[in-house]
Scaffold this motif. Sequence first.
Motif, PDB file in Angstrom:
ATOM      1  N   UNK A 204      24.043  46.448  36.921  1.00  0.00           N
ATOM      2  CA  UNK A 204      25.107  47.320  36.421  1.00  0.00           C
ATOM      3  C   UNK A 204      25.891  47.943  37.574  1.00  0.00           C
ATOM      4  N   UNK A 205      25.182  48.333  38.632  1.00  0.00           N
ATOM      5  CA  UNK A 205      25.856  48.872  39.812  1.00  0.00           C
ATOM      6  C   UNK A 205      26.806  47.831  40.406  1.00  0.00           C
ATOM      7  N   UNK A 206      26.395  46.556  40.368  1.00  0.00           N
ATOM      8  CA  UNK A 206      27.260  45.489  40.852  1.00  0.00           C
ATOM      9  C   UNK A 206      28.539  45.366  40.047  1.00  0.00           C
ATOM     10  N   UNK A 207      28.452  45.538  38.731  1.00  0.00           N
ATOM     11  CA  UNK A 207      29.657  45.466  37.894  1.00  0.00           C
ATOM     12  C   UNK A 207      30.610  46.610  38.227  1.00  0.00           C
ATOM     13  N   UNK A 208      30.056  47.780  38.527  1.00  0.00           N
ATOM     14  CA  UNK A 208      30.906  48.918  38.896  1.00  0.00           C
ATOM     15  C   UNK A 208      31.593  48.680  40.239  1.00  0.00           C
ATOM     16  N   UNK A 209      30.862  48.125  41.201  1.00  0.00           N
ATOM     17  CA  UNK A 209      31.461  47.809  42.490  1.00  0.00           C
ATOM     18  C   UNK A 209      32.513  46.705  42.347  1.00  0.00           C
ATOM     19  N   UNK A 210      32.263  45.790  41.423  1.00  0.00           N
ATOM     20  CA  UNK A 210      33.236  44.730  41.161  1.00  0.00           C
ATOM     21  C   UNK A 210      34.534  45.313  40.618  1.00  0.00           C
ATOM     22  N   UNK A 211      34.432  46.303  39.739  1.00  0.00           N
ATOM     23  CA  UNK A 211      35.626  46.964  39.219  1.00  0.00           C
ATOM     24  C   UNK A 211      36.348  47.740  40.314  1.00  0.00           C
ATOM     25  N   UNK A 212      35.582  48.377  41.199  1.00  0.00           N
ATOM     26  CA  UNK A 212      36.190  49.095  42.319  1.00  0.00           C
ATOM     27  C   UNK A 212      36.930  48.129  43.237  1.00  0.00           C
ATOM     28  N   UNK A 213      36.322  46.973  43.490  1.00  0.00           N
ATOM     29  CA  UNK A 213      36.976  45.947  44.306  1.00  0.00           C
ATOM     30  C   UNK A 213      38.269  45.477  43.652  1.00  0.00           C
ATOM     31  N   UNK A 214      38.259  45.330  42.346  1.00  0.00           N
ATOM     32  CA  UNK A 214      39.463  44.908  41.623  1.00  0.00           C
ATOM     33  C   UNK A 214      40.596  45.914  41.792  1.00  0.00           C
ATOM     34  N   UNK A 215      40.257  47.193  41.678  1.00  0.00           N
ATOM     35  CA  UNK A 215      41.286  48.230  41.836  1.00  0.00           C
ATOM     36  C   UNK A 215      41.828  48.268  43.262  1.00  0.00           C
ATOM     37  N   UNK A 216      40.954  48.075  44.241  1.00  0.00           N
ATOM     38  CA  UNK A 216      41.404  48.045  45.632  1.00  0.00           C
ATOM     39  C   UNK A 216      42.349  46.878  45.880  1.00  0.00           C
ATOM     40  N   UNK A 217      42.026  45.726  45.312  1.00  0.00           N
ATOM     41  CA  UNK A 217      42.884  44.554  45.482  1.00  0.00           C
ATOM     42  C   UNK A 217      44.230  44.755  44.774  1.00  0.00           C
ATOM     43  N   UNK A 218      44.183  45.333  43.580  1.00  0.00           N
ATOM     44  CA  UNK A 218      45.423  45.544  42.823  1.00  0.00           C
ATOM     45  C   UNK A 218      46.393  46.448  43.583  1.00  0.00           C
ATOM     46  N   UNK A 219      45.883  47.537  44.114  1.00  0.00           N
ATOM     47  CA  UNK A 219      46.770  48.487  44.771  1.00  0.00           C
ATOM     48  C   UNK A 219      47.015  48.131  46.230  1.00  0.00           C
TER      49      UNK A 219
ATOM     50  N   UNK B  23      43.459  39.769  37.817  1.00  0.00           N
ATOM     51  CA  UNK B  23      43.130  40.208  36.460  1.00  0.00           C
ATOM     52  C   UNK B  23      41.745  40.844  36.429  1.00  0.00           C
ATOM     53  N   UNK B  24      41.670  42.081  35.944  1.00  0.00           N
ATOM     54  CA  UNK B  24      40.387  42.787  35.876  1.00  0.00           C
ATOM     55  C   UNK B  24      39.447  42.133  34.867  1.00  0.00           C
ATOM     56  N   UNK B  25      39.990  41.711  33.721  1.00  0.00           N
ATOM     57  CA  UNK B  25      39.163  41.059  32.703  1.00  0.00           C
ATOM     58  C   UNK B  25      38.562  39.764  33.236  1.00  0.00           C
ATOM     59  N   UNK B  26      39.400  38.960  33.879  1.00  0.00           N
ATOM     60  CA  UNK B  26      38.919  37.695  34.421  1.00  0.00           C
ATOM     61  C   UNK B  26      37.881  37.917  35.510  1.00  0.00           C
TER      62      UNK B  26
END
Length: 245
Positions: free
Chosen positions: A71-86, A107-110
């Motif tokens: 679960x911690x990995x999924x949260x870090x994955x979302x953080x990585x997505x936001x960093x890449x987006x911005x 894409x965050x979903x993908x």
Amino acid sequence: MAASEEDVLLSERSNVDELDWVPIKLTLVEYPKGDWLGKILAVSSLSPFGILSGFVALILFRRDVHTVVFFLGTMLNELLNQLLKYTLCEPRPMHRHNLYSEYGMPSAHSQFMWFFTSYVIYFVCIRLHHMNNNTTLENVWKTVIISSCVSLAVIVSFSRVYLQYHTWRQVLYGAIVGFLFGSVWFAATYFLFTPFFPVVVSWRISEFLLLRDTTLIPNVLWFEYTNTRQEARARGRKLVSMKSQ
């Protein structure tokens, strides 16, 4: 008096109308009216939220430290997505860009679905197995789990393009980033974190939270099933013996 009350109501209504109402875009999914395929794909886009709910349920009721790390990995994955987006600052397709201020690359979903899928593939193939019992049935249910995760990831990724929330490029890069980060996170968990699980569960806070480590158990479901059945039978015999006295 009646007129003044009416004026008050009109004034309150005008104040409400002047408010800037903002939807929660995280769960807002639109599809073309009358498009049954679009509706199915829109529902499938909510899969990440179902998976996150499953994580919360597993953590609360199973208390397995490996699930917490996953679960911690999924949260870090979302953080990585936001960093890449911005960092990349690439907008969504034009009409979606007008509705969403958030960027679209990747894409965050993908990225979420392919992170989850890659981790599950490694977990099923490497971690989840019977001890020296590679049966045909085991291979069948492993294939079912893997194919189901891959199919769902493909459907969710396709839905983001079909519903015009992302371009093919944004979805493809999301899948690549998610799969690579899932691979890295599983490797880190398997080789770096897992040896420390016995130490972590021995901490006082872990004992208070009832955290446990099931890494050395080849098949947790079978282990829990057999032990629960044996315990239930033993308690049943004890109960019958007490009643007969």
